[in-house]
Design a protein around this motif. Structure first.
Motif, mmCIF file in Angstrom:
data_model
loop_
_atom_site.group_PDB
_atom_site.id
_atom_site.type_symbol
_atom_site.label_atom_id
_atom_site.label_comp_id
_atom_site.label_asym_id
_atom_site.label_seq_id
_atom_site.Cartn_x
_atom_site.Cartn_y
_atom_site.Cartn_z
ATOM 1 N N ALA A 106 49.892 47.540 43.038
ATOM 2 C CA ALA A 106 50.824 48.041 44.046
ATOM 3 C C ALA A 106 50.498 47.492 45.430
ATOM 4 N N ARG A 107 49.210 47.277 45.721
ATOM 5 C CA ARG A 107 48.843 46.772 47.050
ATOM 6 C C ARG A 107 49.434 45.398 47.281
ATOM 7 N N LEU A 108 49.359 44.548 46.273
ATOM 8 C CA LEU A 108 49.907 43.195 46.384
ATOM 9 C C LEU A 108 51.390 43.139 46.030
ATOM 10 N N ASN A 109 51.889 44.197 45.380
ATOM 11 C CA ASN A 109 53.252 44.198 44.853
ATOM 12 C C ASN A 109 53.470 43.005 43.926
ATOM 13 N N GLN A 110 52.487 42.778 43.050
ATOM 14 C CA GLN A 110 52.543 41.652 42.124
ATOM 15 C C GLN A 110 52.139 42.080 40.721
ATOM 16 N N TRP A 177 41.393 44.209 31.384
ATOM 17 C CA TRP A 177 41.569 43.178 32.389
ATOM 18 C C TRP A 177 41.978 43.842 33.708
ATOM 19 N N ALA A 178 41.428 43.336 34.808
ATOM 20 C CA ALA A 178 41.770 43.841 36.139
ATOM 21 C C ALA A 178 41.525 42.719 37.135
ATOM 22 N N LEU A 179 41.865 42.969 38.410
ATOM 23 C CA LEU A 179 41.666 41.937 39.421
ATOM 24 C C LEU A 179 40.207 41.510 39.480
ATOM 25 N N PRO A 181 36.577 40.230 40.914
ATOM 26 C CA PRO A 181 35.799 40.688 42.074
ATOM 27 C C PRO A 181 36.142 39.875 43.323
ATOM 28 N N GLY A 182 36.361 40.555 44.425
ATOM 29 C CA GLY A 182 36.690 39.893 45.675
ATOM 30 C C GLY A 182 38.163 39.849 45.967
ATOM 31 N N TYR A 183 39.007 40.046 44.935
ATOM 32 C CA TYR A 183 40.453 39.963 45.164
ATOM 33 C C TYR A 183 40.992 41.188 45.905
ATOM 34 N N GLU A 184 40.134 42.192 46.069
ATOM 35 C CA GLU A 184 40.556 43.307 46.921
ATOM 36 C C GLU A 184 40.546 42.914 48.395
#
Length: 608
Positions: A106-110, A177-179, A181-184
């Protein structure tokens, strides 16, 4: 003009932006990576063809050659986290992990997807408009898997000669699977470069181009996983010696390094090369990560420095601080520094999860006795697992900055509340009062790193620790007379000049940055700042070439494309503006600002 904060993807000569440590820490997991080696000179399946010819002074043969004589050790090592530190994304490998996933951030809307097509692993990054139409979709084939799976697995993709991290990673703890590390910290898409400092701790024989900002030779790897020679040094001379039949006891080991026979600090240096990050890691002038040789002081290649701990800010992180944490333990101090990494870890063997408590308990009992533990045996036996010394005294702790991940605390505490020893807060020296030199050579402890090493350390620290900025500028000025063409010095001088916030300061900064780029600077921030100064001085035409060079050296830095498009707009070069925006859109399809500029050419350039 105020000094521009360092782009989190901006890469200096050290080759390691701060957030890149997150990826290193995560994919290393709890594996016991023990060294970095010089670039391979022989293919991994090839030994010297002519046994009678003298072997090269430094030659790597690859672990398969070592296995010819050391098969049981090779087989055991291949099952460890180090021996599985990197893999090709083959169909056989893909059977071991879930290869289908879909998630929305939701943060990236992607949206992000993982899928397999024609035996290949793919990741997709895409956005859907409220009406249901696709705004963009970027799909890339995953070429390699990095990590052993102790905490998780990441994907690497290839574009041109560069290697990039994929936006999704598989987390073993959550089985999902998730984003990555660092993609936050940012929307990097498929544009986060794989740097030498990271890959040399995961691959046996990587081939990054020195100062290449993530560019690799072809093929990029000569041996994927960590191998024998990463701990024992190059094997060509040893293979030559053994094939010549010179196996006399007095000569059998002189051509290869046996860490167990080194001085303890030298053996620990092998482990520290990847298991001790500190706060700054600085390559010595003219060195790169592959120059470290097991059996030689790590500090001859790489200095590891740390901000001195204080009682108000004691060391709390477990992020690859294994060696330093060990030195703070009562076990290490009571042993007279005779406890070392290989006192407890045999790099060739990794016990299974259910075998680990008993395995490490025996290591503890080599120094302690049953009576050493204050907890009654009956209580210890009822714990799960029973009599788990390391589980009590070296508990795993969650990594707060990386989801679903944990690392072992190597401080070997009696209780979780055990205070740090007083020595923790008195590690700085009169020679180096504002940093701690973690891998100082024992015989040289009274000598400080060079001013140039300190300067690069300050450069790495100033974003997180702004109190070092004044020292950074001061040391830059000190070195101007003796190192007038050094890129690191010129960057510091430019930073100091910009701090004046005057026309004279900006003019001086422009000269310093020009000279830095002429002398090989490759940090995207240098090109960005120089272009900003040139435009501000009314010289936009002069900003074109440095921006073009910056894009060639760092094609993953979107700010350079935006700046160049803005310069073309100012020069009324509309076709060039459109061409660079199209190039940027191909590389960064997720970037909304680039898309809007393409839809509305000639519009004012948005601020990055």
């Amino acid at each position: 003009m105020k000094p521009r904060p360092r782009n989190p993807l901006a890469i200096g000569r050290s080759g390691l932006p701060a957030i890149a440590f997150l990826f290193i820490v995560w994919v290393l997991g709890t594996s016991h990576r023990d060294s970095i080696a010089r670039a391979a000179q022989l293919p991994q399946s090839q030994a010297p063809e002519n046994a009678a010819a003298p072997p090269p002074a430094v030659g790597y043969v690859g672990s398969q050659v070592c296995a010819g004589c050391h098969r049981p050790i090779f087989n055991s090592f291949s099952r460890t986290d180090m021996g599985r530190s990197m893999s090709a994304a083959t169909p056989d490998f893909l059977e071991k992990i879930p290869s289908s996933a879909s998630l929305f951030d939701a943060r990236l809307n992607q949206h992000f997807e993982v899928s397999v097509r024609d035996g290949n692993l793919y990741q997709s990054d895409f956005q859907v408009a409220p009406g249901g139409e696709t705004v963009f979709r970027d799909s890339r084939k995953i070429d390699w898997i990095i990590g052993s799976g102790a905490n998780g697995l990441g994907g690497l993709v290839t574009r041109d000669d560069f290697l990039y991290e994929a936006p999704l990673s598989y987390y073993s703890k959550s089985h999902s699977w998730a984003l990555s590390p660092g993609y936050e910290f940012g929307d990097f898409g498929f544009n986060r470069p794989i740097l030498p400092a990271c890959i040399h701790c995961h691959s046996g024989m990587p081939r990054p181009i020195p100062n290449g900002n993530g560019r690799f030779l072809k093929p990029p790897f000569q041996e994927l996983a960590i191998g024998c020679e990463n701990c024992h040094g190059p094997g060509a001379a040893h293979v030559h010696e053994m094939r010549e039949g010179d196996s006399a006891p007095e000569s059998a080991d002189h051509s290869i390094v046996n860490p167990a026979k080194l001085k303890l600090w030298l053996a620990d240096n092998i482990c520290m090369s990847c298991h001790q990050t500190g706060d700054a890691r600085v390559l010595k002038p003219g060195k790169n990560y592959r120059d470290f040789r097991p059996g030689t002081p790590l500090d001859d290649t790489l200095s590891i420095l740390m901000v001195p701990p204080t009682r108000n800010a004691p060391p709390q992180a477990d992020l690859l601080q294994h060696y330093f944490s060990m030195t703070l333990s009562k076990c290490y101090r009571a042993s007279g520094s005779r406890l070392s990494c290989i006192s407890c870890h045999d790099p060739h063997i990794q016990p299974a999860h259910d075998e680990a408590p008993a395995y490490y308990r025996q290591k503890c009992l080599s120094c302690h006795t049953e009576k050493s533990c204050a907890v009654p045996p009956a209580i210890r036996q009822h714990k799960s697992p029973p009599d788990d010394c390391s589980g009590c005294h070296m508990p795993k702790r969650d990594i707060t900055v990386i989801s679903h991940s944990s690392l072992t605390n190597h401080r070997i505490v009696a209780t979780a509340e055990e205070p740090f020893p007083d020595e923790t807060f008195h590690l700085a020296t009169p020679q180096l009062p504002d940093l701690v030199h973690l891998n100082a050579v024992p015989e040289r402890k009274d000598s400080a790193p060079s001013l140039l090493t300190n300067l690069e350390a300050y450069a790495q620290l100033i974003e997180q620790y702004p109190q070092y900025r004044s020292r950074y500028r001061e040391v830059g000025r000190q070195l101007e007379a003796t190192e007038p063409d050094n890129v690191i010095v010129l960057e510091a001088l430019a930073d100091g000049a910009l701090a004046q916030d005057t026309a004279e300061g900006r003019a001086a900064a422009l000269r310093y940055l020009n000279r830095a780029i002429e002398n090989g600077a490759n940090a995207p921030a240098d090109f960005e700042r120089l272009a900003t100064l040139l435009v501000g001085a009314g010289r936009p035409a002069d900003a074109v070439k440095p921006l073009q060079l910056g894009i060639r050296l760092a094609p993953y830095d979107v700010t350079l494309y935006r700046q160049l498009a803005g310069v073309y707009l100012a020069l009324d070069r509309r076709s060039d503006e459109t061409a660079i925006l199209r190039q940027a859109h191909e590389a960064f399809p997720q970037d909304a600002a680039i898309r809007k500029l393409l839809e509305n050419p000639g519009a004012p350039m948005p601020k990055p």
